[in-house]
Design a protein around this motif. Sequence first.
Motif, PDB file in Angstrom:
ATOM      1  N   THR A 157     -54.671 -40.425 -75.015  1.00 18.24           N
ATOM      2  CA  THR A 157     -54.602 -39.324 -74.056  1.00 18.24           C
ATOM      3  C   THR A 157     -56.034 -38.887 -73.751  1.00 18.24           C
ATOM      4  O   THR A 157     -56.810 -38.644 -74.671  1.00 18.24           O
ATOM      5  CB  THR A 157     -53.809 -38.136 -74.640  1.00 18.24           C
ATOM      6  N   LEU A 158     -56.361 -38.784 -72.474  1.00 21.99           N
ATOM      7  CA  LEU A 158     -57.704 -38.368 -72.087  1.00 21.99           C
ATOM      8  C   LEU A 158     -57.815 -36.847 -72.129  1.00 21.99           C
ATOM      9  O   LEU A 158     -56.961 -36.138 -71.601  1.00 21.99           O
ATOM     10  CB  LEU A 158     -58.053 -38.893 -70.705  1.00 21.99           C
ATOM     11  N   VAL A 159     -58.884 -36.378 -72.767  1.00 20.48           N
ATOM     12  CA  VAL A 159     -59.187 -34.953 -72.866  1.00 20.48           C
ATOM     13  C   VAL A 159     -60.493 -34.740 -72.109  1.00 20.48           C
ATOM     14  O   VAL A 159     -61.543 -35.219 -72.527  1.00 20.48           O
ATOM     15  CB  VAL A 159     -59.320 -34.504 -74.344  1.00 20.48           C
ATOM     16  N   TYR A 160     -60.392 -34.020 -70.995  1.00 19.74           N
ATOM     17  CA  TYR A 160     -61.547 -33.815 -70.123  1.00 19.74           C
ATOM     18  C   TYR A 160     -62.182 -32.454 -70.367  1.00 19.74           C
ATOM     19  O   TYR A 160     -61.467 -31.448 -70.493  1.00 19.74           O
ATOM     20  CB  TYR A 160     -61.123 -33.872 -68.654  1.00 19.74           C
ATOM     21  N   PRO A 161     -63.521 -32.393 -70.372  1.00 18.57           N
ATOM     22  CA  PRO A 161     -64.168 -31.084 -70.421  1.00 18.57           C
ATOM     23  C   PRO A 161     -63.754 -30.281 -69.184  1.00 18.57           C
ATOM     24  O   PRO A 161     -63.571 -30.852 -68.109  1.00 18.57           O
ATOM     25  CB  PRO A 161     -65.669 -31.398 -70.374  1.00 18.57           C
ATOM     26  N   ASN A 162     -63.593 -28.994 -69.363  1.00 19.06           N
ATOM     27  CA  ASN A 162     -63.225 -28.048 -68.306  1.00 19.06           C
ATOM     28  C   ASN A 162     -61.761 -28.089 -67.888  1.00 19.06           C
ATOM     29  O   ASN A 162     -61.347 -27.293 -67.053  1.00 19.06           O
ATOM     30  CB  ASN A 162     -64.135 -28.172 -67.075  1.00 19.06           C
ATOM     31  N   ASP A 163     -60.963 -29.014 -68.440  1.00 19.93           N
ATOM     32  CA  ASP A 163     -59.519 -28.926 -68.249  1.00 19.93           C
ATOM     33  C   ASP A 163     -59.015 -27.769 -69.105  1.00 19.93           C
ATOM     34  O   ASP A 163     -59.804 -27.087 -69.771  1.00 19.93           O
ATOM     35  CB  ASP A 163     -58.827 -30.230 -68.676  1.00 19.93           C
ATOM     36  N   TYR A 164     -57.705 -27.560 -69.121  1.00 16.03           N
ATOM     37  CA  TYR A 164     -57.113 -26.467 -69.887  1.00 16.03           C
ATOM     38  C   TYR A 164     -56.216 -27.027 -70.976  1.00 16.03           C
ATOM     39  O   TYR A 164     -55.541 -28.040 -70.775  1.00 16.03           O
ATOM     40  CB  TYR A 164     -56.323 -25.532 -68.967  1.00 16.03           C
ATOM     41  N   ILE A 165     -56.228 -26.345 -72.105  1.00 16.68           N
ATOM     42  CA  ILE A 165     -55.445 -26.777 -73.255  1.00 16.68           C
ATOM     43  C   ILE A 165     -54.564 -25.624 -73.708  1.00 16.68           C
ATOM     44  O   ILE A 165     -54.977 -24.463 -73.651  1.00 16.68           O
ATOM     45  CB  ILE A 165     -56.372 -27.286 -74.381  1.00 16.68           C
TER      46      ILE A 165
END
Length: 167
Positions: A136-144
Amino acid sequence: MKDLLPDLCDNYAQDIRFLPLTLFNYGHNAPFWGQIVTLRCFEDNSLVRNILSTAGDGKVLFIDGHGSCRRALLGDQLALLAVRNNWQGIIVNGAIRDVATLAQLPLGIKALAACPIKTDKRQMGEKNVVLNIAETLVYPNDYIYADLNGVILSSTALDFSVLKTES
């Protein structure tokens, strides 16, 4: 609302990515959510301290420790620093320590395991990079978004006003 993720998944099925990783809850706050800051490091938490020393502004630090549980990337002192600097949570693909203290802090914390051994300090790691965690890709500035049900990710902030209130 304690069970945040089921309702978010029901309402935003097309907008979320589920993180299929078994993480344990160690912090006092669940659920927790915020914009993501990423860090990739291996058995060295020097940059964790550097990041948590800055204003968190309600963000969540996602640390990819490559799944290593031989050294703790987060302990009580760094977690206290996160609380003082307004971080909402920390997710560690690796180990943490000082679990009794972490459970009392007003912070969301998830990790693979606990380990009492501290890390080396080599100032090594990469901040704000795309992480590949459990395919699963975790991108900076996305929301978690995290609660006792797991972790989901979204490229945009999700609106809680559409959720049920009785959960």
